[in-house]
Design an enzyme around this catalytic site. Structure first.
Site, PDB file in Angstrom:
ATOM      1  N   GLU A   1     -45.597   3.507  18.243  1.00  0.00           N
ATOM      2  CA  GLU A   1     -44.547   4.463  17.834  1.00  0.00           C
ATOM      3  C   GLU A   1     -45.017   5.289  16.633  1.00  0.00           C
ATOM      4  O   GLU A   1     -44.804   6.491  16.559  1.00  0.00           O
ATOM      5  CB  GLU A   1     -43.246   3.705  17.521  1.00  0.00           C
TER       6      GLU A   1
ATOM      7  N   GLU B   1     -42.565  -4.796  23.453  1.00  0.00           N
ATOM      8  CA  GLU B   1     -41.337  -5.371  22.883  1.00  0.00           C
ATOM      9  C   GLU B   1     -40.550  -6.213  23.873  1.00  0.00           C
ATOM     10  O   GLU B   1     -39.938  -7.216  23.496  1.00  0.00           O
ATOM     11  CB  GLU B   1     -40.423  -4.249  22.332  1.00  0.00           C
TER      12      GLU B   1
END
Ligand code: 3H9
Length: 707
Positions: A109, A129
């Protein structure tokens, strides 16, 4: 600036280096350090561009997972990455992110908020995740589809698998691969783009298309999740968040992502999966065996017994590039074993797991033999012969005479005493149990059984070797059935008792399947072969306490020749393709045997089925823990997740009991004890923890600090 982030320069290019070993997680201080560095670069007229790179072995492996526990308990507000990422994107000077090792989770990210990304050819990027029961929480579900398109983003965020640099380049996630020195390459790249206007990922819409264009992608992905990631909430949440990217503005999409991220973060599933992440690393740590304990080289191996287990174990070594001898006593059995291995490899090639060339190389590493030729040079021998003490002792006696000093002598026994096996050698310190799970080339669990005399070097070697063999090694003590099978006994016993008390056979399996187990206990029994347990029970019948209830149906099924899948009939019946269906004949037989045995019949709820089977597991687990045959509750959890199909999102049996509350578990066990007698006597440890309002996990922490 914090010492976690360093700002230097190379001429007119600023270099921001993140130094937070071992994996540069975005722990408190790291985002703040990057933010300060960007402010300084923005206000320094001499700097035309910047490179953001990780120090040490990797870029950034993600947010600091240890912080999530603090977030859910309100002690931390989390990494607060979103504002930093906006600031990066808004920086008027191009920021080139240089990736080596892994850019995972928050790391990717962060990278996507840079204006460009360059990567070492062996780097990997990913949004793993979901494996922690989460979704990307710092704009990953909004920026990734803008860079790589919706289909790729859905695949990466919902499945969590890493993507190698060349594929990331093709997908548009990175802009260039760098051969040789990454920093030098990134600086050169930064100079090339310094004069160009910056590109903000969040403003790119060319690959997004709209929700209607992508409808088929979302619905196919949701179907796949429901099939392959049964009951998991995070993969569906990840798809929802990406769908939001196609419907909403970037800012509104990020808000939606935040909402979904927080729902996942506060879920029991995420807490359990984070427990599993740390658990898998924890089990490698043995309190009395320091990290620097010398390990012996294992450059060659030999396996005795070319049956299902032996053949599978030989494949495990070959898959890790270790040459292995495979010994049988008769040519026909050896040929059968080698043919099975060849056909397993052929299947893998057919399924596209690896190439024919790789299969050939692996096959070549396995040398079939009828004698002990070459055994003298093997660094490790694994015995996988028929489960009988006399035979095992004979084999170990022979190995003791043949093998060089320093060879590790391992037994794949699933029930027998390692100490007694070791007593047939003159070197018990080199004898150890390595209990693989069937099929050995597939199942990740390896129970490493410590005998009384097993040396620390031999244990450390096997723990290290387990990683090389792509297994999760868990050290256990030498008790009957060790940890996994000892607990599995009461679990299976209860499944049978429930059927004998009136529960429908398929209903017992369904209740546990719906709980999340990979298979119901009776289907597992049919798969493993009912005759295996029957034989063991006959051998140990003299140890049974008179007057204590024993399951009766399975022995009777065996007497009828119903051994499970291999005979086409067991608890269920099987067609040619081994598809199962209920067998009314068995139901009738069990009812008849129950009547003869005086077992009253009643309606049984699926809740009772789950409680009876799981609490039997937990109660035995508590005994094992107290007796010291497992080091920590988490070791038991990791065994059950990797060897027995326990659902990872429930964290393992001991973690599950903690989430139910040990007082609740204890009370229910006491109720079962009143109804069913002494088999349900609560484990003293469980009673103690329940009375004190404590947990198995807490006990483990206490032990951890004491050690
Ligand atoms: C996330 O990023 C959410 C975001 O969307 C932002 C939200 C706001 N944090 O595995 P290893 C520790 S979620 C803290 O043995 P390897 C690990 O416990 C995160 N600690 O090494 C171990 O500690 P110890 C998404 C971490 O070389 C040590 O580092 N990211 C973290 O075999 C060495 O680890 C992931 O899920 C972390 N993020 O494998 C990636 N990562 O020595 C998780 C590792 O005390 N990590 N540690 O036992 C991995 O997959 C592997 O660690 C990696 C290295 C492949 C990176």
């Amino acid at each position: 600036m914090s010492n976690l982030v360093e700002l230097t320069s190379d001429g007119d290019v600023a270099v921001i280096t993140i130094n937070n070993p071992p994996v540069n997680a975005l722990s408190p201080g790291v985002p703040e350090g990057i933010s300060t560095a960007i402010d300084q670069i923005a206000s320094n007229p001499q700097m035309r561009a910047a490179v953001l790179i990780g120090g040490g072995r990797t870029f950034v492996a993600g947010a600091d997972i240890r912080e999530f526990g603090k977030m859910t308990s309100g002690k931390s507000r989390g990494p607060g990455l979103l504002p930093l990422l906006l600031k990066m994107e808004d920086c008027g000077k191009p920021i080139v992110v240089a990736i080596h090792g892994t850019a995972f989770g928050g790391g990717l990210e962060l990278a996507m908020a840079g204006h460009y990304r360059v990567a070492a050819a062996d780097a990997q990027v990913g949004q793993p995740e979901v494996k922690l029961g989460l979704i990307p929480g710092a704009g990953g579900t909004q920026r990734l589809p803008r860079l790589a398109g919706v289909a790729k983003a859905v695949e990466m965020c919902a499945q969590g698998e890493p993507v190698k640099a060349p594929e990331a380049l093709r997908a548009g996630i990175v802009d260039q691969l760098v051969e040789g020195d990454l920093l030098a390459g990134a600086i050169a790249f930064a100079r090339q783009v310094a004069a160009q206007p910056v590109r903000k990922t969040r403003e790119r819409n060319d690959k997004l298309r709209d929700a209607a264009d992508n409808a088929a992608i979302f619905s196919a992905a949701r179907d796949t999740v429901r099939k392959k990631q049964r009951s998991l909430m995070a993969p569906l949440a990840a798809i929802d968040a990406i769908e939001a990217a196609t419907r909403l503005s970037f800012a509104a999409g990020c808000e939606q992502e935040q909402k979904l991220f927080l729902e996942c973060l506060h879920s029991d599933q995420s807490k359990a999966l984070i427990h599993v992440f740390f658990g898998e690393r924890e089990v490698a740590k043995i309190p009395d065996i320091p990290k620097d304990t010398p390990v012996l080289p294992v450059r060659s191996a030999a396996v005795i017994g070319a049956g299902t287990m032996g053949g599978g174990i030989a494949m495990v070594f070959a898959n890790a590039g270790i040459p292995v001898l495979l010994k049988e006593t008769e040519q026909a059995a050896l040929d059968r074993g080698m043919a099975t291995i060849a056909s397993n490899y052929a299947n893998s090639v057919k399924r596209g797991r690896f190439s024919q060339q790789v299969a050939d190389q692996r096959m070549k590493l396995i040398t079939p033999t009828l004698g002990y030729d070459g055994f003298a040079d093997a660094d490790m021998v694994i015995e996988a012969v028929f489960e009988g003490m006399a035979l095992k002792k004979q084999v170990f006696g022979e190995l003791d005479r043949i093998c060089k000093p320093g060879t590790i002598l391992a037994s794949n026994t699933s029930t027998l005493s390692i100490d007694e096996i070791a007593s047939s050698t003159s070197r018990p310190e080199f004898v150890i149990g390595t209990h693989f799970f069937s099929p050995a080339n597939v199942m990740r669990l390896l129970e490493i059984v410590r005998g009384e005399a097993t040396s620390k070097e031999v244990i450390a070697t096997c723990m290290t070797l387990s990683k090389k063999l792509a297994k999760v090694g868990v050290l256990v003590g030498n008790c009957r059935g060790f940890v996994g099978n000892r607990m599995f006994g009461p679990y299976r016993r209860e499944a049978q008792f429930l059927v004998e008390e009136g529960a429908d056979i398929a209903a017992v399996d369904k209740a546990l399947y719906d709980f999340g187990m990979a298979m119901g206990p009776l289907s597992v029994a049919d798969l493993a072969g009912l005759d295996v347990g029957w034989r063991i029970r006959k051998e140990y019948r003299h140890l049974e306490k008179p007057g204590v209830r024993q399951p009766l149906a399975e022995d009777k099924l065996c007497e009828l020749g119903r051994f499970g899948q291999k005979t086409g009939a067991g608890w269920f019946k099987y067609d040619e393709q081994r598809r199962s269906s209920s067998d009314p004949e068995v139901t009738q037989l069990v009812r008849q045997w129950a009547r003869e045995g005086g077992i009253p019949q009643r309606q049984i709820s699926s809740e009772e089925i789950v409680d009876r089977c799981l609490y039997a597991l937990v109660n035995e687990g508590a005994r094992i823990l107290e007796e010291g045959f497992a080091l920590r509750a988490v070791d038991i959890d990791i065994i059950y997740l990797n060897g027995y199909g326990f659902p990872a999102y429930r964290g393992g049996p001991m973690w599950y009991a903690d989430t139910v509350g040990l007082k609740n578990v204890y009370d229910r066990i006491c109720e079962f004890a009143r109804q069913h007698g002494e088999l349900w006597t609560p484990a003293p440890l469980l009673k103690r923890l329940a009375e004190r309002g404590e947990t198995f996990a807490g006990l483990h922490k206490e032990q951890g600090t004491a050690a």
